[in-house]
Scaffold this active site. Sequence first.
Site, PDB file in Angstrom:
ATOM      1  N   MET A 179       0.849  -1.190   0.000  1.00  0.00           N
ATOM      2  CA  MET A 179       0.000   0.000   0.000  1.00  0.00           C
ATOM      3  C   MET A 179       0.885   1.242   0.000  1.00  0.00           C
ATOM      4  O   MET A 179       1.916   1.292   0.687  1.00  0.00           O
ATOM      5  CB  MET A 179      -0.912   0.024   1.233  1.00  0.00           C
ATOM      6  N   CYS A 180       0.501   2.201  -0.789  1.00  0.00           N
ATOM      7  CA  CYS A 180       1.112   3.522  -0.739  1.00  0.00           C
ATOM      8  C   CYS A 180      -0.003   4.509  -1.040  1.00  0.00           C
ATOM      9  O   CYS A 180      -1.164   4.101  -1.137  1.00  0.00           O
ATOM     10  CB  CYS A 180       2.296   3.655  -1.703  1.00  0.00           C
ATOM     11  N   TRP A 181       0.332   5.800  -1.165  1.00  0.00           N
ATOM     12  CA  TRP A 181      -0.754   6.761  -1.350  1.00  0.00           C
ATOM     13  C   TRP A 181      -1.647   6.356  -2.511  1.00  0.00           C
ATOM     14  O   TRP A 181      -2.859   6.373  -2.396  1.00  0.00           O
ATOM     15  CB  TRP A 181      -0.186   8.163  -1.565  1.00  0.00           C
TER      16      TRP A 181
END
Length: 137
Positions: free
Chosen positions: A59-61
Amino acid sequence: MRIAFAADDENATTEAVLGYLAEAGHEVTRPAQGESWPRLGAAVGNAVVAGDVDFGIVMCWTGTGTAIAANKVPGVRAALAWEAWIAESARKWNDANVLAMSLKRLAPDVAVEVTRAFLAEQNAPDPDEAANIAQLG
Ligand SMILES: O=C(CO)[C@H](O)[C@H](O)COP(=O)(O)O
């Protein structure tokens, strides 16, 4: 299942996914925790390909950067998913071994639903897709 999880930020969505994984009894490891999104994606991809875990979740932005980083690892098939059907289809038709999600754009309950769909046994790869998957190299 054994899951390698990585996120380059923390919020209610990442907490919800981690909470779900714990509640469901999955064994979660967090390789490269605290490092940059390219390193997080690579670390999760490497853990999957090495066989240290069954699946990876990044997960990242946006979800895109960690998905790209994971997909740079030969043998990784990372899928960016934002709803359950995309996630279950990624498992069925793409034999995806890493799930990528945006921690900014998915509400906590949606991210949990996407994660559940990705890990569900009934969404195992369709054998008819084996030839296509083999063409990915
Ligand atoms: O979505 C992302 C990459 O696709 C990152 O989470 C976003 O770009 C923020 O990263 P950083 O805090 O390292 O600038």
